[in-house]
Design a protein around this motif. Structure first.
Motif, PDB file in Angstrom:
ATOM      1  N   ALA A   1       0.722  -1.280  -0.003  1.00  0.00           N
ATOM      2  CA  ALA A   1      -0.131   0.067  -0.061  1.00  0.00           C
ATOM      3  C   ALA A   1       0.808   1.171   0.107  1.00  0.00           C
ATOM      4  N   GLY A   2       1.903   1.087  -0.827  1.00  0.00           N
ATOM      5  CA  GLY A   2       2.803   2.266  -0.811  1.00  0.00           C
ATOM      6  C   GLY A   2       3.883   2.404   0.169  1.00  0.00           C
ATOM      7  N   LYS A   3       3.751   1.744   1.234  1.00  0.00           N
ATOM      8  CA  LYS A   3       4.717   1.616   2.457  1.00  0.00           C
ATOM      9  C   LYS A   3       5.794   0.808   2.398  1.00  0.00           C
ATOM     10  N   ARG A   4       7.133   1.165   2.318  1.00  0.00           N
ATOM     11  CA  ARG A   4       8.167   0.369   2.071  1.00  0.00           C
ATOM     12  C   ARG A   4       8.821  -0.322   3.511  1.00  0.00           C
ATOM     13  N   LEU A   5       9.165  -1.524   3.591  1.00  0.00           N
ATOM     14  CA  LEU A   5       9.678  -2.285   4.824  1.00  0.00           C
ATOM     15  C   LEU A   5      11.332  -1.567   4.697  1.00  0.00           C
ATOM     16  N   ARG A   6      11.686  -0.962   6.051  1.00  0.00           N
ATOM     17  CA  ARG A   6      12.786  -0.427   6.214  1.00  0.00           C
ATOM     18  C   ARG A   6      13.439  -1.309   7.446  1.00  0.00           C
ATOM     19  N   ILE A   7      14.699  -1.836   7.164  1.00  0.00           N
ATOM     20  CA  ILE A   7      15.212  -2.504   8.325  1.00  0.00           C
ATOM     21  C   ILE A   7      16.492  -1.659   8.839  1.00  0.00           C
ATOM     22  N   TYR A   8      16.337  -1.298  10.086  1.00  0.00           N
ATOM     23  CA  TYR A   8      17.308  -0.063  10.644  1.00  0.00           C
ATOM     24  C   TYR A   8      18.695  -1.015  11.115  1.00  0.00           C
TER      25      TYR A   8
ATOM     26  N   HIS B   1      15.244  -4.922  13.769  1.00  0.00           N
ATOM     27  CA  HIS B   1      14.487  -3.825  14.292  1.00  0.00           C
ATOM     28  C   HIS B   1      14.009  -2.955  12.777  1.00  0.00           C
ATOM     29  N   VAL B   2      12.780  -2.983  12.544  1.00  0.00           N
ATOM     30  CA  VAL B   2      12.171  -2.502  11.357  1.00  0.00           C
ATOM     31  C   VAL B   2      10.996  -1.476  11.701  1.00  0.00           C
ATOM     32  N   ASN B   3      10.567  -0.791  10.516  1.00  0.00           N
ATOM     33  CA  ASN B   3       9.643   0.410  10.822  1.00  0.00           C
ATOM     34  C   ASN B   3       8.148  -0.341  11.097  1.00  0.00           C
ATOM     35  N   ASP B   4       8.070  -1.662  10.392  1.00  0.00           N
ATOM     36  CA  ASP B   4       6.760  -2.424  10.438  1.00  0.00           C
ATOM     37  C   ASP B   4       6.874  -3.702  10.363  1.00  0.00           C
ATOM     38  N   PRO B   5       6.862  -4.614  11.223  1.00  0.00           N
ATOM     39  CA  PRO B   5       6.949  -6.163  11.002  1.00  0.00           C
ATOM     40  C   PRO B   5       5.819  -6.550  10.231  1.00  0.00           C
ATOM     41  N   GLU B   6       4.651  -6.023   9.961  1.00  0.00           N
ATOM     42  CA  GLU B   6       3.641  -6.504   9.307  1.00  0.00           C
ATOM     43  C   GLU B   6       3.864  -6.305   7.668  1.00  0.00           C
ATOM     44  N   LEU B   7       5.165  -5.640   7.478  1.00  0.00           N
ATOM     45  CA  LEU B   7       5.501  -5.481   5.830  1.00  0.00           C
ATOM     46  C   LEU B   7       6.470  -6.662   5.465  1.00  0.00           C
ATOM     47  N   MET B   8       7.024  -7.178   6.454  1.00  0.00           N
ATOM     48  CA  MET B   8       7.825  -8.461   6.192  1.00  0.00           C
ATOM     49  C   MET B   8       7.264  -9.780   5.585  1.00  0.00           C
TER      50      MET B   8
ATOM     51  N   GLY C   1      23.184 -27.690   8.599  1.00  0.00           N
ATOM     52  CA  GLY C   1      22.381 -28.361   9.577  1.00  0.00           C
ATOM     53  C   GLY C   1      21.647 -27.851  10.506  1.00  0.00           C
ATOM     54  N   THR C   2      21.551 -26.288  10.585  1.00  0.00           N
ATOM     55  CA  THR C   2      20.852 -25.709  11.950  1.00  0.00           C
ATOM     56  C   THR C   2      19.943 -24.709  11.309  1.00  0.00           C
ATOM     57  N   PRO C   3      18.577 -24.570  12.040  1.00  0.00           N
ATOM     58  CA  PRO C   3      17.592 -23.958  11.777  1.00  0.00           C
ATOM     59  C   PRO C   3      18.099 -22.574  12.203  1.00  0.00           C
ATOM     60  N   LEU C   4      17.592 -21.423  11.503  1.00  0.00           N
ATOM     61  CA  LEU C   4      17.598 -19.915  12.033  1.00  0.00           C
ATOM     62  C   LEU C   4      16.483 -19.468  12.630  1.00  0.00           C
ATOM     63  N   ARG C   5      16.469 -18.756  13.662  1.00  0.00           N
ATOM     64  CA  ARG C   5      15.281 -17.996  14.077  1.00  0.00           C
ATOM     65  C   ARG C   5      15.249 -16.549  13.658  1.00  0.00           C
ATOM     66  N   LEU C   6      14.456 -16.097  12.669  1.00  0.00           N
ATOM     67  CA  LEU C   6      14.465 -14.516  12.536  1.00  0.00           C
ATOM     68  C   LEU C   6      13.337 -14.120  13.165  1.00  0.00           C
ATOM     69  N   SER C   7      13.775 -13.037  14.079  1.00  0.00           N
ATOM     70  CA  SER C   7      12.511 -12.222  14.800  1.00  0.00           C
ATOM     71  C   SER C   7      12.561 -10.711  14.403  1.00  0.00           C
ATOM     72  N   PHE C   8      11.145 -10.118  13.961  1.00  0.00           N
ATOM     73  CA  PHE C   8      11.314  -8.720  13.303  1.00  0.00           C
ATOM     74  C   PHE C   8      10.424  -7.946  14.755  1.00  0.00           C
ATOM     75  N   ARG C   9      10.850  -6.905  14.886  1.00  0.00           N
ATOM     76  CA  ARG C   9      10.517  -5.925  15.999  1.00  0.00           C
ATOM     77  C   ARG C   9      10.278  -4.418  15.371  1.00  0.00           C
ATOM     78  N   LYS C  10       9.278  -3.778  15.949  1.00  0.00           N
ATOM     79  CA  LYS C  10       9.166  -2.341  15.373  1.00  0.00           C
ATOM     80  C   LYS C  10       9.882  -1.815  16.474  1.00  0.00           C
ATOM     81  N   ARG C  11      10.583  -0.560  15.666  1.00  0.00           N
ATOM     82  CA  ARG C  11      11.523   0.128  16.361  1.00  0.00           C
ATOM     83  C   ARG C  11      10.876   1.229  17.206  1.00  0.00           C
ATOM     84  N   SER C  12      11.014   1.217  18.416  1.00  0.00           N
ATOM     85  CA  SER C  12      10.298   2.231  19.211  1.00  0.00           C
ATOM     86  C   SER C  12      10.909   3.581  19.058  1.00  0.00           C
TER      87      SER C  12
END
Length: 441
Positions: free
Chosen positions: A381-388, A403-410, A430-441
């Protein structure tokens, strides 16, 4: 630390699956008014007031023939109740408030009273005041105050869970845990798990049988390999849904799940002669759900037909079938003959080293900048994900916080792209990775 296990025990058609679904918040168990619908045991994590535990739904047994107690069913009933006691920290004994106390309730209660595991007596189907008046008759089971609930409508389940968490709120028994690497040997029945253990140890330490299902317990065996202390955990085979027999064999799968949870690395054995099955993929999924590292072993390579005996082609087929394991190495072995077994422990130790790898924060962010330059983040919707900013906040398993501007955009595809770019730089084989996305306060 492993979560406490709570087992639901009771005769058929008392509402175990309905209560299970109510507590986990999903319709995971098949519910039907016909007794015995639950053929497999379901395990799911849930929590109450911040206390997390694994809830186990078990199938019941029909002990009746011509409305009388049939003695031939008693060994199965006893086996199920006893195994539940062995594996669980708390047992919820569910009875039927509509039909009242039955002979089989007394049979199970007799077993439970002799054990030390905490028991919660829960009377289900209390949907009216008239049925609530029948609640006192369940005192004759000798298991304390019965808790009235309606699993269908959710009445009383909050009080029941309060009592449950009180029973779990006790100091755990001291367990001597070694500091070595724990490696679980898992797979379908009769794929050669015990044979592999014996070959790794160089001696006959466990029973090996051509009949599936010989190993029922998770067996710990300690050894030292190149000055590294290793605990090998042999487990019972995990059958596909609908194929697990009542009683002891059903709880073997639960032991295997607990073994996966305890292990650092799981050796997933597959039968090379039979090929990859849906159950192989199911077990692999259970390992990844626990965020454990894994090494795929194609066993019985010595008896694979010549027309498919091509390691490269077979390996490509494995990766095409198990696409979610594209980061996992594949070894071809014969546990019976010993071919290729000498590679198993070195590769497993390498996987464990990768599991403990930590990426410097500066280099991680350089990798992410390069990734974003090669493939711009998604927009909506015209809003781009930003990874800080990103940092590895944990090893075992490797966990990365973005730390991102909006996790919903990922989008999941871009998260997978970022994971692949990290793996290009640091393989984490052989190892799974866990990626977590959090909105920067």
């Amino acid at each position: 630390m492993t979560k406490p296990i709570v087992a639901l025990v009771g005769r058929p058609n008392v509402g175990k699956s309905t209560l299970f679904n109510r507590l986990v918040g999903e319709r995971l168990a098949v519910v039907h008014e016909h007794p015995g619908t639950t053929r497999d045991r379901l395990v799911n994590e849930t929590e109450w007031n911040g206390v997390a535990f694994d809830l186990v739904d078990t199938g019941g047994f029909d002990p009746f023939a011509d409305d009388t107690l049939d003695a031939e069913y008693l060994p199965q009933i006893r086996a199920q109740a006893e195994q539940a006691i062995m594996e669980a920290e708390v047992v919820i004994f569910l009875v039927d408030g509509k039909s009242g106390v039955s002979p089989i309730d007394h049979e199970i209660a007799d077993i439970l009273r002799r054990e030390q595991v905490p028991i919660l007596l829960v009377v289900n189907k209390i949907d009216s005041a008239a049925r609530r008046d029948r609640n006192p008759e369940f005192y004759e089971l000798g298991l304390g105050d019965p808790i009235p609930i309606s699993a269908l409508h959710g009445r009383g389940t909050g009080d029941m869970l309060d009592r449950l968490t009180e029973l779990m709120d006790r100091p755990p028994e001291p367990v001597e845990e070694d500091d070595g690497i724990k490696i679980a040997i898992v797979g379908r029945p009769n794929v050669g798990k015990s044979s592999l253990l014996n070959r790794l140890l160089g001696e006959e330490r466990v029973i090996v049988s051509p009949h599936p299902g010989t190993t029922r317990d998770a067996i710990d065996t300690h050894l030292t390999y190149e000055d590294v202390t290793i605990t090998l955990i042999d487990t019972a085979g995990i059958r596909r849904r609908g194929r697990i027999k009542p009683g002891v064999e059903k709880y073997s799968a639960l032991r295997a799940l607990k073994a996966i949870g305890r292990a650092d690395v799981s050796l997933l054995l597959m039968d090379g002669a039979e090929g990859i099955t849906a159950q192989d993929a199911h077990i692999a999924g259970m390992i990844l759900d626990k965020m454990k590292s894994v090494l795929l072993l194609v066993n019985k390579w010595d008896i694979v037909p010549d027309e498919i005996r091509d390691m490269q082609a077979y390996g490509e087929n494995v990766r095409a079938t198990l696409k979610f394991l594209n980061f996992v190495p594949v070894l071809f072995i014969s546990a019976l003959e010993g071919d290729g077994v000498d590679q198993v422990l070195p590769v497993a130790l390498q996987i464990q080293e990768e599991r403990l790898r930590r990426i410097p924060t500066s280099r991680l962010n350089e990798v992410l900048l390069e990734a974003q330059a090669a493939h711009a983040p998604p927009s909506k919707a015209g809003k781009r994900l930003r990874i800080y900013f990103a940092a590895q906040v944990q090893t075992d398993p490797p966990t990365f916080l973005f730390h991102v501007n909006d996790p919903e955009l990922m989008h999941f595809s871009y998260a997978r792209f970022l994971e692949n770019r990290i793996r290009e730089e640091y393989s984490y084989v052989g190892t799974p990775l866990r990626l977590s996305f959090r909105k920067r306060s």
